[in-house]
Design an enzyme around this catalytic site. Structure first.
Site, PDB file in Angstrom:
ATOM      1  N   SER A 127     -12.177 -76.013  73.521  1.00 26.52           N
ATOM      2  CA  SER A 127     -13.540 -76.155  74.020  1.00 26.52           C
ATOM      3  C   SER A 127     -13.571 -76.986  75.292  1.00 26.52           C
ATOM      4  O   SER A 127     -12.786 -77.930  75.456  1.00 26.52           O
ATOM      5  CB  SER A 127     -14.418 -76.814  72.951  1.00 26.52           C
ATOM      6  N   GLU A 129     -15.678 -79.103  75.784  1.00 31.32           N
ATOM      7  CA  GLU A 129     -16.084 -80.445  75.365  1.00 31.32           C
ATOM      8  C   GLU A 129     -14.897 -81.406  75.311  1.00 31.32           C
ATOM      9  O   GLU A 129     -15.082 -82.620  75.245  1.00 31.32           O
ATOM     10  CB  GLU A 129     -16.774 -80.392  74.000  1.00 31.32           C
ATOM     11  N   TYR A 151     -16.556 -84.012  67.818  1.00 27.53           N
ATOM     12  CA  TYR A 151     -16.230 -82.590  67.975  1.00 27.53           C
ATOM     13  C   TYR A 151     -15.187 -82.412  69.072  1.00 27.53           C
ATOM     14  O   TYR A 151     -14.171 -81.729  68.885  1.00 27.53           O
ATOM     15  CB  TYR A 151     -17.484 -81.782  68.306  1.00 27.53           C
TER      16      TYR A 151
END
Length: 323
Positions: A127, A129, A151
């Site tokens: 990801s 992120e 996450y």
């Protein structure tokens, strides 16, 4: 006939990937929680048109025995690990389950494959992120990670596990660092779907306002249906590697609101309310991907632009409300 196993098959990416693999003649298997098998109309709405063409297996990322049993039964040629607790805001509320599910789940799958099916080609859904507090703009495969949520941290751990199994055990294990990607199949808890659904609800008179957090956060948004072919392409290469998948174009949440409300003839400023409760404890201000490597090596490129993606989502939500 190649046999593929997908975790997270009931999600946005899982459903588009299932369609793609079926179109290529694959035998497709998916791991789902038992609750989904017991309530398919609600839990598997993205797959309802495909249920007769795929095989589903009850299992959980938190249960190594169930993962191992499925690997023994399926013996996949390709494994696409998409499942995760992926809602960033929730990861702040329950860091323990996010870290436990995402990190252990990836480890369980890699370990089971190493023991049961080491020749299987493995894809891990990384990801953007992971970049978090970015060290460079745009972000490429060599940009250092600085995650700002549990996450993001869990995805960095999964990325490192995948690379370690590639380097330590010689497995074909690739990671796709996908930047934000949307579609009408996006979950309602995500900000993009929250925006398009509320724009549609306000248009038809079912709501009056939409409360959001940071409108200035900027993201690199693409379309899920454009991104899943890149996953497949990665597993067709002679050597496993990691790739950034992105459009290279950023827009703010404010611009997303303007596009969604503008599509139905409304001014977002009349309806959107900034609410501090929706701000992240540690904000990620700007994510912009450099997908040069994927374009050069895989021959991949996005097809749909920002306005088209937003319009498609709003239209789908309007159609749903009309029904």
């Amino acid at each position: 006939m190649k046999r593929a196993l997908i975790t997270g098959i009931t999600g946005q990416d899982g459903s588009y990937l299932t369609e793609l693999l079926l179109s290529k003649g694959y035998e497709v298997h998916g791991i789902v929680r038992r609750v989904a098998l017991e309530d398919p109309s609600h839990r598997m709405w993205r797959l309802k048109h495909l249920l007769n063409d795929i095989q589903l297996h009850s299992g959980s990322l938190e249960s190594f025995p169930s993962i191992y049993k499925t690997m023994v039964e399926v013996k996949p040629d390709e494994c696409y690990h998409l499942a995760a607790q992926s809602f960033v805001s929730y990861s702040f509320e329950d860091e323990f389950s996010t870290l436990n599910t995402n990190i252990n789940g990836t480890h369980f799958i890699l370990t089971a494959l190493r023991d049961v099916r080491p020749e299987c080609r493995f894809y891990f859904a990384s990801s953007s992120e992971m970049f978090g507090k970015v060290k460079a703009v745009p972000q490429s495969e060599t940009t250092p990670f600085h995650p700002r949520s549990s996450y993001g941290i869990s995805k960095v751990a999964g990325f490192d596990l995948t690379r370690n199994y590639r380097e330590g055990y010689g497995m074909f294990a690739a990671s796709g660092i996908l930047f934000n990607h949307e579609s009408p199949r996006r979950g309602y808890e995500f900000v993009t779907r929250k925006i398009t659904f509320h724009a549609a609800k306000i248009k038809v008179g079912l709501a009056k306002e939409l409360r959001l957090g940071n409108l200035e956060a900027q993201r690199d948004w693409g379309h899920s249906q454009d991104y899943v072919p890149a996953m497949w392409m990665m597993l067709q290469q002679p050597v496993a590697d990691d790739y950034v998948i992105s459009t290279g174009v950023t827009h703010s949440v404010r611009e997303f609101c303007a596009a969604a409300f503008g599509h139905v003839g409304l001014n977002y400023e009349d309806h959107v309310v900034v609410d501090k409760q929706f701000f992240r404890p540690a904000e990620v201000d700007l994510l912009k991907g450099d997908s040069t490597k994927a374009r050069r090596v895989l021959g991949w490129a996005p097809r749909r632009g920002f306005e088209e993606i937003v319009s498609e989502m709003v239209e789908a939500d309007l159609e749903q409300l009309k029904k």
